[in-house]
Write a protein that holds these residues in place. Structure first.
Motif, PDB file in Angstrom:
ATOM      1  N   LEU A   1       6.073 -50.391 -87.688  1.00  0.00           N
ATOM      2  CA  LEU A   1       4.845 -51.109 -87.332  1.00  0.00           C
ATOM      3  C   LEU A   1       5.082 -52.610 -87.283  1.00  0.00           C
ATOM      4  O   LEU A   1       4.592 -53.295 -86.371  1.00  0.00           O
ATOM      5  CB  LEU A   1       3.734 -50.784 -88.331  1.00  0.00           C
ATOM      6  CG  LEU A   1       2.407 -51.538 -88.101  1.00  0.00           C
ATOM      7  CD1 LEU A   1       1.844 -51.266 -86.711  1.00  0.00           C
ATOM      8  CD2 LEU A   1       1.388 -51.161 -89.183  1.00  0.00           C
ATOM      9  N   SER A   2       5.845 -53.128 -88.232  1.00  0.00           N
ATOM     10  CA  SER A   2       6.114 -54.567 -88.257  1.00  0.00           C
ATOM     11  C   SER A   2       6.870 -55.005 -87.010  1.00  0.00           C
ATOM     12  O   SER A   2       6.554 -56.038 -86.413  1.00  0.00           O
ATOM     13  CB  SER A   2       6.901 -54.933 -89.522  1.00  0.00           C
ATOM     14  OG  SER A   2       6.154 -54.617 -90.685  1.00  0.00           O
TER      15      SER A   2
ATOM     16  N   ILE B   1      -5.034 -55.771 -87.463  1.00  0.00           N
ATOM     17  CA  ILE B   1      -4.421 -54.471 -87.695  1.00  0.00           C
ATOM     18  C   ILE B   1      -5.492 -53.478 -88.146  1.00  0.00           C
ATOM     19  O   ILE B   1      -6.288 -53.771 -89.042  1.00  0.00           O
ATOM     20  CB  ILE B   1      -3.313 -54.565 -88.759  1.00  0.00           C
ATOM     21  CG1 ILE B   1      -2.230 -55.588 -88.334  1.00  0.00           C
ATOM     22  CG2 ILE B   1      -2.685 -53.199 -88.996  1.00  0.00           C
ATOM     23  CD1 ILE B   1      -1.492 -55.227 -87.066  1.00  0.00           C
TER      24      ILE B   1
ATOM     25  N   ILE C   1      -4.298 -53.980 -83.045  1.00  0.00           N
ATOM     26  CA  ILE C   1      -3.327 -52.881 -83.008  1.00  0.00           C
ATOM     27  C   ILE C   1      -3.913 -51.751 -83.838  1.00  0.00           C
ATOM     28  O   ILE C   1      -4.220 -51.930 -85.025  1.00  0.00           O
ATOM     29  CB  ILE C   1      -1.959 -53.304 -83.571  1.00  0.00           C
ATOM     30  CG1 ILE C   1      -1.308 -54.334 -82.645  1.00  0.00           C
ATOM     31  CG2 ILE C   1      -1.042 -52.094 -83.738  1.00  0.00           C
ATOM     32  CD1 ILE C   1      -0.004 -54.909 -83.174  1.00  0.00           C
TER      33      ILE C   1
ATOM     34  N   LEU D   1      -7.657 -56.956 -91.639  1.00  0.00           N
ATOM     35  CA  LEU D   1      -7.216 -55.563 -91.739  1.00  0.00           C
ATOM     36  C   LEU D   1      -8.460 -54.673 -91.722  1.00  0.00           C
ATOM     37  O   LEU D   1      -9.432 -54.941 -92.436  1.00  0.00           O
ATOM     38  CB  LEU D   1      -6.429 -55.350 -93.035  1.00  0.00           C
ATOM     39  CG  LEU D   1      -5.982 -53.924 -93.369  1.00  0.00           C
ATOM     40  CD1 LEU D   1      -5.013 -53.385 -92.323  1.00  0.00           C
ATOM     41  CD2 LEU D   1      -5.351 -53.882 -94.765  1.00  0.00           C
TER      42      LEU D   1
ATOM     43  N   THR E   1      -0.658 -49.072 -92.369  1.00  0.00           N
ATOM     44  CA  THR E   1      -1.065 -50.446 -92.070  1.00  0.00           C
ATOM     45  C   THR E   1      -1.244 -51.272 -93.335  1.00  0.00           C
ATOM     46  O   THR E   1      -0.821 -52.433 -93.388  1.00  0.00           O
ATOM     47  CB  THR E   1      -2.365 -50.466 -91.246  1.00  0.00           C
ATOM     48  OG1 THR E   1      -3.387 -49.736 -91.944  1.00  0.00           O
ATOM     49  CG2 THR E   1      -2.154 -49.851 -89.872  1.00  0.00           C
TER      50      THR E   1
ATOM     51  N   THR F   1      -1.353 -60.859 -90.194  1.00  0.00           N
ATOM     52  CA  THR F   1      -2.556 -60.496 -89.464  1.00  0.00           C
ATOM     53  C   THR F   1      -3.725 -61.287 -90.032  1.00  0.00           C
ATOM     54  O   THR F   1      -3.749 -61.572 -91.238  1.00  0.00           O
ATOM     55  CB  THR F   1      -2.851 -58.988 -89.575  1.00  0.00           C
ATOM     56  OG1 THR F   1      -4.032 -58.690 -88.825  1.00  0.00           O
ATOM     57  CG2 THR F   1      -3.084 -58.560 -91.013  1.00  0.00           C
TER      58      THR F   1
ATOM     59  N   ALA G   1       4.497 -54.695 -83.881  1.00  0.00           N
ATOM     60  CA  ALA G   1       3.559 -55.812 -83.810  1.00  0.00           C
ATOM     61  C   ALA G   1       4.255 -57.078 -83.331  1.00  0.00           C
ATOM     62  O   ALA G   1       3.705 -57.829 -82.505  1.00  0.00           O
ATOM     63  CB  ALA G   1       2.913 -56.041 -85.182  1.00  0.00           C
TER      64      ALA G   1
END
Length: 299
Positions: free
Chosen positions: A95-96, A108, A43, A131, A118, A128, A99
């Motif tokens: 975002l959470s 991420i 993502i 990162l 992020t 995730t 996802a």
């Protein structure tokens, strides 16, 4: 967009599907790049004022990876929710939820302002395996050698928010000011690439829904940085930083990398805050190598 992309041929070979999902009461538009059955899904969250197009040059060099690239709420084709303040807490919640809806457990990635969103989300529990931060914002924007320029930007966005709506919005979308931003950030001496970069900013830097969303995003971008949460991130993290970045100096990025429990830093020379436009192949290569490193699993 009127200037051909130097990466158009590679991008044309990528499968791309536009999708939508409802997140926190608003429509989030996102684009799925690469093979649907890819081993790895990423993502990718873009930076301030842009939309998903900004990361396309990097994705062009990652044809084996499935990437979901959303437009942040109120930017590009994603809707904001009326009356909502888009501060960092809201972006993290968005975002959470995105996802969880679109690709639970994905890698991420965030660029620039996206690095703030992020990293904060992962620090607060977004699951995730890895990162990735490109041009991470590693220190408070109002401090350091560029603090004066940031303070001027604060005045610009405050003025745009306080003027009568039509006048304020016109100021915030002013093409001359956008061009000055673009010229300041671009470091390449290649005239064709510079034309492409300026055209990208002309085309996509003013696709915000309204000035309130833009003001909120700007305040979030200068009020937070990755160093606030680095200590709380326990997944393998890749930082891709530029040696000529005017926003976060490379010396600061080197210190930032030591704040994570498991981080590696890749430095790219002769480029500034536009790694995604000027050196996307180098960024993609660093990402590919990072994704190939086995993740140590603890019982």
């Amino acid at each position: 967009m009127t200037v051909p992309s130097p990466y158009a041929d590679r991008l044309s070979r990528l499968p791309v599907v536009r999708r939508e999902v409802e997140v926190r009461g608003g429509k989030t538009a996102f684009w799925e790049y690469g093979p649907a059955d890819a081993e790895t899904t990423v993502i990718a969250v873009h930076g301030f004022r842009g939309d998903h197009h900004g990361l396309e040059p990097v994705l062009a060099f990652l044809p084996e990876v499935r990437v979901l690239a959303p437009d942040l709420p109120g930017f590009g084709e994603s809707e904001p929710v009326p009356g909502r303040t888009y501060d960092l807490d809201e972006y993290v919640a968005w975002l959470s939820e995105f996802a969880a809806e679109a690709a639970p457990g994905a890698v991420i990635l965030g660029h620039s302002f996206g690095s703030i969103v992020t990293s904060a989300a992962v620090a607060r529990g977004l699951e995730t395996p890895r990162l990735i931060l490109i041009n991470p914002i590693g220190a408070p924007a109002l401090e350091g050698p560029k603090g004066i320029m940031t303070k001027l930007a604060v005045l610009y966005y405050a003025l745009g928010a306080r003027l009568p709506e039509r006048v304020g919005t016109a100021l915030l979308r002013n093409r001359l000011i956008v061009r000055v931003m673009s010229i300041t950030m671009a470091k390449t001496t290649d005239p064709e690439l510079r034309r492409f970069i300026h055209d990208q900013h002309d085309t996509y830097f003013s696709r915000f829904s309204d000035r309130d969303v833009l003001r909120d995003a700007f305040v979030a971008s200068v009020s937070h940085d990755v160093s606030e949460v680095a200590d709380a991130i326990d997944v393998p993290t890749l930082l891709i930083a530029a040696q000529r970045d005017d926003i976060t100096p490379i010396e600061v990025e080197r210190v930032l990398a030591t704040r994570f429990s498991d981080a590696s830093l890749v430095e790219i020379a002769h480029v500034g805050h536009l790694i995604h436009y000027e050196t996307p192949a180098e960024a993609a290569g660093a990402i590919r190598r990072f994704l190939r490193i086995p993740v140590e699993r603890h019982p």
